[in-house]
Motif scaffolding. Structure first.
Motif, PDB file in Angstrom:
ATOM      1  N   ARG A 107      -5.157   1.190  -5.730  1.00 59.46           N
ATOM      2  CA  ARG A 107      -5.790   1.142  -4.413  1.00 59.46           C
ATOM      3  C   ARG A 107      -5.433   2.329  -3.558  1.00 59.46           C
ATOM      4  O   ARG A 107      -4.346   2.883  -3.682  1.00 59.46           O
ATOM      5  CB  ARG A 107      -5.353  -0.122  -3.684  1.00 59.46           C
ATOM      6  CG  ARG A 107      -6.132  -1.302  -4.158  1.00 59.46           C
ATOM      7  CD  ARG A 107      -5.599  -2.602  -3.613  1.00 59.46           C
ATOM      8  NE  ARG A 107      -6.284  -3.687  -4.298  1.00 59.46           N
ATOM      9  CZ  ARG A 107      -7.422  -4.207  -3.887  1.00 59.46           C
ATOM     10  NH1 ARG A 107      -7.980  -3.789  -2.786  1.00 59.46           N
ATOM     11  NH2 ARG A 107      -8.006  -5.159  -4.573  1.00 59.46           N
ATOM     12  N   LEU A 108      -6.386   2.676  -2.736  1.00 55.16           N
ATOM     13  CA  LEU A 108      -6.173   3.704  -1.721  1.00 55.16           C
ATOM     14  C   LEU A 108      -6.598   3.014  -0.423  1.00 55.16           C
ATOM     15  O   LEU A 108      -7.668   2.402  -0.378  1.00 55.16           O
ATOM     16  CB  LEU A 108      -7.085   4.880  -2.065  1.00 55.16           C
ATOM     17  CG  LEU A 108      -6.809   6.274  -1.539  1.00 55.16           C
ATOM     18  CD1 LEU A 108      -5.370   6.705  -1.741  1.00 55.16           C
ATOM     19  CD2 LEU A 108      -7.750   7.268  -2.208  1.00 55.16           C
ATOM     20  N   ASP A 109      -5.775   3.114   0.612  1.00 51.90           N
ATOM     21  CA  ASP A 109      -6.080   2.413   1.866  1.00 51.90           C
ATOM     22  C   ASP A 109      -7.454   2.805   2.405  1.00 51.90           C
ATOM     23  O   ASP A 109      -7.934   3.920   2.153  1.00 51.90           O
ATOM     24  CB  ASP A 109      -5.034   2.746   2.937  1.00 51.90           C
ATOM     25  CG  ASP A 109      -3.654   2.237   2.570  1.00 51.90           C
ATOM     26  OD1 ASP A 109      -3.555   1.328   1.720  1.00 51.90           O
ATOM     27  OD2 ASP A 109      -2.676   2.764   3.139  1.00 51.90           O
ATOM     28  N   ALA A 112      -7.394   6.051   4.041  1.00 53.89           N
ATOM     29  CA  ALA A 112      -6.983   7.192   3.203  1.00 53.89           C
ATOM     30  C   ALA A 112      -8.221   7.742   2.496  1.00 53.89           C
ATOM     31  O   ALA A 112      -9.272   7.106   2.472  1.00 53.89           O
ATOM     32  CB  ALA A 112      -5.939   6.753   2.190  1.00 53.89           C
ATOM     33  N   TYR A 139      -0.115  13.286  -3.128  1.00 54.33           N
ATOM     34  CA  TYR A 139      -0.933  13.139  -1.911  1.00 54.33           C
ATOM     35  C   TYR A 139      -0.681  14.318  -0.986  1.00 54.33           C
ATOM     36  O   TYR A 139       0.447  14.822  -0.906  1.00 54.33           O
ATOM     37  CB  TYR A 139      -0.533  11.869  -1.148  1.00 54.33           C
ATOM     38  CG  TYR A 139      -0.764  10.587  -1.901  1.00 54.33           C
ATOM     39  CD1 TYR A 139      -1.870   9.785  -1.629  1.00 54.33           C
ATOM     40  CD2 TYR A 139       0.120  10.164  -2.895  1.00 54.33           C
ATOM     41  CE1 TYR A 139      -2.092   8.604  -2.317  1.00 54.33           C
ATOM     42  CE2 TYR A 139      -0.091   8.980  -3.588  1.00 54.33           C
ATOM     43  CZ  TYR A 139      -1.194   8.207  -3.294  1.00 54.33           C
ATOM     44  OH  TYR A 139      -1.412   7.044  -3.973  1.00 54.33           O
ATOM     45  N   HIS A 192       0.822   0.405   0.978  1.00 55.43           N
ATOM     46  CA  HIS A 192       1.096   1.349   2.081  1.00 55.43           C
ATOM     47  C   HIS A 192       2.366   2.180   1.835  1.00 55.43           C
ATOM     48  O   HIS A 192       3.093   2.509   2.778  1.00 55.43           O
ATOM     49  CB  HIS A 192       1.304   0.595   3.405  1.00 55.43           C
ATOM     50  CG  HIS A 192       0.066  -0.073   3.926  1.00 55.43           C
ATOM     51  ND1 HIS A 192      -1.212   0.324   3.601  1.00 55.43           N
ATOM     52  CD2 HIS A 192      -0.082  -1.124   4.779  1.00 55.43           C
ATOM     53  CE1 HIS A 192      -2.083  -0.463   4.224  1.00 55.43           C
ATOM     54  NE2 HIS A 192      -1.434  -1.347   4.934  1.00 55.43           N
ATOM     55  N   GLN A 193       2.642   2.502   0.591  1.00 54.96           N
ATOM     56  CA  GLN A 193       3.969   3.069   0.279  1.00 54.96           C
ATOM     57  C   GLN A 193       4.294   4.336   1.058  1.00 54.96           C
ATOM     58  O   GLN A 193       5.385   4.456   1.626  1.00 54.96           O
ATOM     59  CB  GLN A 193       4.101   3.328  -1.228  1.00 54.96           C
ATOM     60  CG  GLN A 193       5.500   3.837  -1.564  1.00 54.96           C
ATOM     61  CD  GLN A 193       5.828   3.754  -3.016  1.00 54.96           C
ATOM     62  OE1 GLN A 193       5.232   2.966  -3.751  1.00 54.96           O
ATOM     63  NE2 GLN A 193       6.779   4.551  -3.460  1.00 54.96           N
ATOM     64  N   ILE A 194       3.370   5.284   1.079  1.00 59.26           N
ATOM     65  CA  ILE A 194       3.706   6.561   1.733  1.00 59.26           C
ATOM     66  C   ILE A 194       3.821   6.364   3.247  1.00 59.26           C
ATOM     67  O   ILE A 194       4.737   6.885   3.883  1.00 59.26           O
ATOM     68  CB  ILE A 194       2.689   7.653   1.365  1.00 59.26           C
ATOM     69  CG1 ILE A 194       2.882   7.973  -0.122  1.00 59.26           C
ATOM     70  CG2 ILE A 194       2.869   8.903   2.223  1.00 59.26           C
ATOM     71  CD1 ILE A 194       1.986   9.027  -0.669  1.00 59.26           C
ATOM     72  N   LYS A 195       2.929   5.563   3.815  1.00 60.53           N
ATOM     73  CA  LYS A 195       3.012   5.304   5.265  1.00 60.53           C
ATOM     74  C   LYS A 195       4.358   4.672   5.598  1.00 60.53           C
ATOM     75  O   LYS A 195       4.994   5.015   6.600  1.00 60.53           O
ATOM     76  CB  LYS A 195       1.882   4.377   5.700  1.00 60.53           C
ATOM     77  CG  LYS A 195       0.515   5.022   5.656  1.00 60.53           C
ATOM     78  CD  LYS A 195      -0.547   4.030   6.063  1.00 60.53           C
ATOM     79  CE  LYS A 195      -1.926   4.627   5.892  1.00 60.53           C
ATOM     80  NZ  LYS A 195      -2.946   3.610   5.729  1.00 60.53           N
ATOM     81  N   LEU A 208      -4.059  11.059   5.038  1.00 59.57           N
ATOM     82  CA  LEU A 208      -3.526  10.829   3.690  1.00 59.57           C
ATOM     83  C   LEU A 208      -4.649  11.035   2.683  1.00 59.57           C
ATOM     84  O   LEU A 208      -5.690  10.384   2.761  1.00 59.57           O
ATOM     85  CB  LEU A 208      -2.996   9.390   3.605  1.00 59.57           C
ATOM     86  CG  LEU A 208      -2.311   8.958   2.318  1.00 59.57           C
ATOM     87  CD1 LEU A 208      -1.064   9.801   2.037  1.00 59.57           C
ATOM     88  CD2 LEU A 208      -1.902   7.487   2.413  1.00 59.57           C
TER      89      LEU A 208
HETATM   90  N1  URA Z   1       0.424   5.239   0.262  1.00 63.66           N
HETATM   91  C1  URA Z   1      -0.168   4.694   1.361  1.00 63.66           C
HETATM   92  O1  URA Z   1       0.485   4.478   2.378  1.00 63.66           O
HETATM   93  N2  URA Z   1      -1.474   4.409   1.292  1.00 63.66           N
HETATM   94  C2  URA Z   1      -2.232   4.649   0.217  1.00 63.66           C
HETATM   95  O2  URA Z   1      -3.426   4.391   0.231  1.00 63.66           O
HETATM   96  C3  URA Z   1      -1.612   5.230  -0.907  1.00 63.66           C
HETATM   97  C4  URA Z   1      -0.284   5.506  -0.863  1.00 63.66           C
END
Ligand code: URA
Length: 239
Positions: A107-109, A112, A139, A192-195, A208
């Motif tokens: 998934r991609l938010d 994003a 990313y 939401h890993q990167i956020k 993103l």
């Molecule tokens: N990390 C995020 O926060 N959102 C994404 O969609 C992918 C990775």
């Protein structure tokens, strides 16, 4: 030696967009389907589509066992197969491949953008998503706040979130200003890993964009919303 794969002709034709199994049976009954030059009358007969020559209503059939697509997802579109309210990545295919059960891999938010890989190959999707395979995803991010060396180190060590500590990740700073730019590479795909990682470092993600998924790289010729089938080399790189 690898066993040659055969499948029922009605299944192959249905998967190639010739309608339901019932429609396909009709095509066969009316003598419109031939295999290696011989008209078939049995919808259940087995063929090997990579070896046998299938002709339907005078046209050669180029059969693909699976479909592989890369899409440049725009913001505002969700990574689901269907939704009553939101536009999905499947909607962007505009009915093409509607006879196949395509789904987005991972998934991609909604807010994003960037690389989304769609296929109907469940085994390949499972391989790419399995945490034990640690498939890298890179990313491009823009965040509010200055990114510093201490953030790079925190990413390298893994960031403690409320429910888990991330595996080591890579942060490459491109620009450190009030709005900073960077590449982030993670090998997990948690919600939401990167956020969440950026939030743990007091940064807010404002853009993103996924650029890679394992060996797959987003084709920069694809404008947001556009897609294309993978090349043979790209498919091989994923296998
Ligand atoms: N990390 C995020 O926060 N959102 C994404 O969609 C992918 C990775």
């Amino acid at each position: 030696m690898k066993k040659q794969k055969t499948q029922r002709i009605d299944k192959i034709l249905a998967a190639s967009g010739y309608g339901s199994r019932k429609d396909v049976k009709k095509l066969i009954k009316t003598g419109q389907v031939s295999i290696n030059g011989i008209v078939v009358n049995d919808a259940g007969c087995h063929v090997n589509p990579s070896v046998d020559e299938i002709v339907v209503a005078g046209k050669y059939l180029a059969y693909h066992e699976n479909i592989y697509i890369m899409m440049n997802k725009p913001e505002g579109v969700i990574c689901s197969t269907r939704d009553n309210v939101e536009i999905t990545v499947i909607d962007l295919l505009q009915g093409e491949y509607s006879h196949r059960k395509l789904f987005p891999v991972g998934r991609l938010d909604k807010d994003a953008q960037g690389l989304v890989f769609l296929t109907d190959n469940g085994k390949m999707a499972h391989r790419l998503l399995s945490p034990k395979n640690r498939v890298d995803k890179t990313y491009y991010v823009e965040v509010r706040g200055k990114l510093k060396q201490c953030d790079v180190e925190a990413f390298t060590q893994g960031i403690e979130l409320e429910d888990f500590t991330t595996l080591p990740a890579k942060l490459d700073i491109l620009e450190s200003e009030d709005i900073s730019r960077a590449y982030v590479t993670i090998c997990e795909g948690k919600f939401h890993q990167i956020k969440r990682m950026m939030k743990a470092r007091n940064k807010e993600v404002i853009l993103l964009k996924r650029l890679t998924l394992g060996p797959l790289k987003l084709d920069d010729e694809l404008a947001p919303g556009q897609w294309r089938e993978l090349t043979k080399e790209e498919i091989d790189s994923l296998s």
